[in-house]
Design an enzyme around this catalytic site. Structure first.
Site, mmCIF file in Angstrom:
data_model
loop_
_atom_site.group_PDB
_atom_site.id
_atom_site.type_symbol
_atom_site.label_atom_id
_atom_site.label_comp_id
_atom_site.label_asym_id
_atom_site.label_seq_id
_atom_site.Cartn_x
_atom_site.Cartn_y
_atom_site.Cartn_z
ATOM 1 N N SER A 1 0.732 -1.288 0.170
ATOM 2 C CA SER A 1 0.203 -0.239 0.226
ATOM 3 C C SER A 1 0.918 0.966 -0.013
ATOM 4 O O SER A 1 1.787 1.408 -0.993
ATOM 5 C CB SER A 1 -0.942 -0.026 1.293
ATOM 6 O OG SER A 1 -1.697 0.821 1.143
ATOM 7 N N ASP B 1 -6.616 1.344 -3.805
ATOM 8 C CA ASP B 1 -7.541 1.024 -3.565
ATOM 9 C C ASP B 1 -8.219 2.365 -2.254
ATOM 10 O O ASP B 1 -8.970 2.318 -1.444
ATOM 11 C CB ASP B 1 -7.749 -0.068 -2.489
ATOM 12 C CG ASP B 1 -6.307 0.088 -1.323
ATOM 13 O OD1 ASP B 1 -5.755 1.192 -1.547
ATOM 14 O OD2 ASP B 1 -6.624 -1.108 -0.090
ATOM 15 N N ASP C 1 -1.341 1.070 -4.250
ATOM 16 C CA ASP C 1 -2.192 -0.152 -5.043
ATOM 17 C C ASP C 1 -3.609 0.389 -5.236
ATOM 18 O O ASP C 1 -4.354 -0.924 -5.496
ATOM 19 C CB ASP C 1 -2.349 -0.626 -3.620
ATOM 20 C CG ASP C 1 -3.076 -0.935 -2.517
ATOM 21 O OD1 ASP C 1 -2.337 0.208 -2.479
ATOM 22 O OD2 ASP C 1 -3.454 -2.028 -1.976
ATOM 23 N N ASP D 1 -3.357 5.305 -3.829
ATOM 24 C CA ASP D 1 -2.270 5.477 -3.063
ATOM 25 C C ASP D 1 -1.353 3.969 -3.850
ATOM 26 O O ASP D 1 -2.488 3.987 -5.268
ATOM 27 C CB ASP D 1 -2.601 4.586 -2.231
ATOM 28 C CG ASP D 1 -3.275 3.086 -2.367
ATOM 29 O OD1 ASP D 1 -4.172 3.141 -2.536
ATOM 30 O OD2 ASP D 1 -3.244 2.441 -0.520
#
Length: 566
Positions: free
Chosen positions: A144, A302, A300, A298
Site C-alpha cells: 500500500s 484502493d 495499490d 495510493d
C-alpha cells in the site's frame, strides 16, 4: 535465532543479493532480520524486504504461498471445481513482480491453477477478478502506502474479501507447519506457463472490471466546467486511472512525473494520499491548468485522497469528511431497491452513523479494516438486504459490491460526479460539508500515528496497551469516561460498573467513550506504530474545535509520559 542464521549462511544457492546482504549485517542487523518470523495476520504479511526470517524475500514468500496452498486444499474441499484456482496480482513496488512470480510458481507446484496478471494492477481489480473467475482465493503483492523498503502479501478468500481472523488464523497455522524454508522445489515460470498451470491475465480483463466500476454513477451531470488533476503517486493507478475519468467525460490532467511506475517513489516523501505533501506536484499542475479538483490514489489504488480549490488555495478533505459528502449524495440520489445497509468501522466518524440513523438506513459497525466491512456484505445478502455504502476513516470507500474491498476508482468517479453536480449549483465540497454539519452537528477527528520501529518498538507498543488496560481510567482530558470498550477481551465496562459483551472478533483495541466523543488506541496491523484516533462533536464548529484540541493535548501528554513523544 542463531540456528536460523547458520542455516541461511549454509545455503549454497542462496539468492546472490540476499547472500551479500547477510554477509554485511552487524549484530543489531542480524537481530532485526532473524529475531522473529514475519507474521501472517488478517492483513496477510507486510514488512521490510531483505534477508532473514523477519523480512520479505523469495523464501518467506514461498513459505507463505505453500501455507496458503495447503489451506485451500484442506479447507475448500466442497467447491464444485475439479481444479483449484487462485488469482495473483502485484503493484509497482520493488520486487513485486518477482514475488508474484514466486507465489504463482509455488501454487502451480501444488496443482493449483494460477491466473497471473500480465502487468501490475490495482488491488480492487484483484478482488473483482477473484469473483469474476470464481477462484478459490487471491493474492496481491503490495505494501500500500508504506515506505519503499516495504512490501507485502495480501490474501483474499473465495468471495474476493481479505481474510478475516478465523480464516487468517488457519492460513497462519498452515504456514507455521512448514519448518524447512528451503526444501520446496519449483519449476520455472516458463515451464508452468507452457503447461497451462499458470495463465496470464492480459489487458482485456481491465474492461470487465472498469465496466463494473462505471455502474457507481448516480446520474448524468454537466462536466464541461470541471477540470481534474489526477496522480497515481507512481502506483498502479497509472494503468487506467486517468483513462477511466476521461472515458466518463471528465477533463483530466495527469501528473506526468508520477504516472511512471517507480518502486522508490522518487518524487515523493511518502506515497500516502492521506498526506497533503503527496499532492505537491498535483497542486503545481492544478494551479497551472485551473483545476477545481485534485485526486491521488495510493500505490495499490484502493484508497484515494482529494483536494478542492477554495479561492486560490487547495483544501484537502480527510477520509471522514469525504465519506460524509459521498454518503449524503448517495442518500439523496442513490437507488434503494431492498432494505439498504450502511457498513463502517469503530474508528470512523460518528457523523456517518448519525446520517444513516436519521435516514432510516440500517447500520453495521465493524472492527477496523475493510475486510470486516466486506465480510458483512455476504451476511446481509443472505437476509435479502442490499449493501448501500461502506467507508473507513483511512480514505477507503466502496459503493458497488461487485468488488469486495475499498476501491479508489469507484471513489474517483463518485467524487468527480459530486464535484461537478455541486459546481453547477455554484457550490464547492467545503460548502456541502458545512451544510451537512448544519443539519447533523459538527464533528471533528484527528489521527495520531506514533512510530515505534523494530522488534523492540513492537514490544513497547504491546507493553503500553497492557498498561492502559490495567490503568482503568475514569477521566481523560477532564472528560468523564462513560464506557471503556476493550475489544481484546470483548467487554464494554460502563462508569456505573455494568459490563456488556462486544459481539465482534477479538482485537487489540481500546476505546474510551465520553459524552461528546471518543478516543481509540490501536497498534497498527501493517506497520510498527501505535495509532490513536480522536473524535469529538458539538453543536458548533468552535465548540468541536476546542474539544478536539483539549482532547488531543491530553492524549499527547500521556504519550510523552510513556516515552512515545518527545
Amino acid at each position: 535465532m542463531l540456528t536460523d542464521i547458520a542455516i541461511w549462511k549454509a545455503q549454497q544457492n542462496l539468492e546472490p543479493k540476499l547472500k551479500d546482504e547477510l554477509s554485511r549485517l552487524d549484530e543489531k542487523g542480524l537481530f532485526e532480520a532473524f529475531g522473529d518470523d514475519v507474521s501472517f495476520g488478517t492483513g496477510g504479511i507486510r514488512g521490510i524486504m531483505g534477508v532473514g526470517t523477519n523480512r520479505l524475500n523469495i523464501y518467506t514468500i514461498r513459505k507463505a504461498s505453500l501455507g496458503f496452498a495447503n489451506y485451500i486444499k484442506e479447507n475448500l474441499t466442497t467447491r464444485p471445481y475439479s481444479l483449484h484456482n487462485v488469482v495473483v496480482a502485484y503493484d509497482t513496488r520493488n520486487n513485486s513482480r518477482l514475488f508474484a512470480e514466486e507465489t504463482a510458481r509455488v501454487l502451480a507446484s501444488q496443482n493449483i491453477h494460477v491466473w497471473l496478471f500480465e502487468q501490475f494492477r490495482p488491488t480492487p481489480e484483484l478482488s473483482f477478478a477473484v469473483r469474476y473467475l470464481r477462484a478459490d482465493g487471491g493474492i496481491v503483492i503490495t505494501a500500500s502506502h508504506n515506505p519503499p523498503e516495504y512490501n507485502g502479501y495480501k490474501v483474499y478468500d473465495e468471495n474476493g474479501c481479505q481474510l478475516v481472523p478465523h480464516k487468517a488464523d488457519k492460513v497462519g497455522a498452515a504456514i507455521e507447519k512448514i519448518k524447512d524454508i528451503f526444501a520446496l522445489k519449483v519449476d520455472s515460470l516458463q515451464d508452468y506457463l507452457a503447461r497451462g498451470a499458470i495463465t496470464t491475465l492480459e489487458k482485456y480483463f481491465d474492461d470487465k472490471y472498469l465496466t463494473a466500476v462505471r455502474f457507481v454513477s448516480c446520474q448524468k451531470v454537466d462536466q464541461d466546467e470541471l477540470k481534474i488533476v489526477y496522480t497515481p503517486l507512481h502506483g498502479t493507478g497509472s494503468a487506467f486511472g486517468a483513462q477511466l475519468l476521461r472515458e466518463n467525460g471528465y477533463n483530466v490532467y495527469s501528473v506526468d512525473a508520477q504516472m511512471v511506475p517507480d518502486g522508490n517513489f522518487s518524487t515523493l516523501k511518502s506515497p500516502n494520499p492521506e498526506d497533503p505533501h503527496a499532492f505537491a506536484l498535483a497542486v503545481e499542475l492544478g494551479h497551472k491548468v485551473g483545476a477545481q479538483l485534485l485526486l491521488a490514489t495510493d500505490p495499490d489504488a484502493d484508497r484515494v485522497g482529494s483536494g478542492i480549490l477554495i479561492g486560490d488555495k487547495y483544501h484537502f478533505l480527510n477520509g471522514n469528511e469525504m465519506a460524509a459528502i459521498m454518503f449524503d449524495y448517495l442518500i439523496k440520489y442513490g437507488v434503494r431497491i431492498r432494505q439498504p445497509v450502511f457498513i463502517s468501522t469503530i474508528v470512523t466518524s460518528d457523523l456517518v452513523f448519525e446520517m444513516a440513523k436519521r435516514n432510516n438506513i440500517e447500520t453495521i459497525r465493524t472492527l477496523t479494516g475493510f475486510k470486516f466491512i466486506c465480510e458483512q456484505i455476504e451476511y446481509i445478502k443472505q437476509d435479502r438486504k442490499d449493501f448501500f455504502f461502506g467507508c473507513e476513516e483511512s480514505y477507503g470507500y466502496l459503493i458497488s459490491d461487485l468488488v469486495r474491498d475499498k476501491d479508489a476508482f469507484q471513489a474517483c468517479l463518485m467524487i468527480a460526479e459530486i464535484t461537478a453536480f455541486y459546481q453547477n449549483r455554484d457550490k464547492n465540497l467545503l460548502m456541502v460539508l458545512n451544510d451537512i454539519y448544519q443539519e447533523y452537528g459538527f464533528y471533528k477527528e484527528k489521527l495520531l500515528n506514533i512510530k515505534s520501529p523494530g522488534i523492540d518498538g513492537i514490544k513497547n507498543i504491546a507493553a503500553f496497551m497492557d498498561e492502559m488496560r490495567r490503568a482503568k481510567f475514569k477521566k481523560f482530558g477532564g472528560e468523564k469516561i462513560l464506557v471503556t470498550e476493550d475489544y481484546f477481551s470483548s467487554r464494554a465496562t460502563y462508569c456505573d460498573g455494568r459490563v456488556d459483551n462486544i459481539n465482534l472478533p477479538s482485537s487489540d483495541v481500546l476505546k474510551y467513550v465520553f459524552e461528546n466523543g471518543w478516543i481509540v488506541f490501536r497498534p497498527s496491523g501493517t506497520e510498527p506504530k501505535l495509532k490513536v484516533y480522536i473524535a469529538v462533536h458539538s453543536d458548533s464548529d468552535a465548540g468541536a474545535k476546542d474539544l478536539l484540541e483539549k482532547t488531543q493535548s491530553a492524549v499527547e501528554k500521556l504519550l510523552r509520559e510513556k516515552g512515545f513523544l518527545q
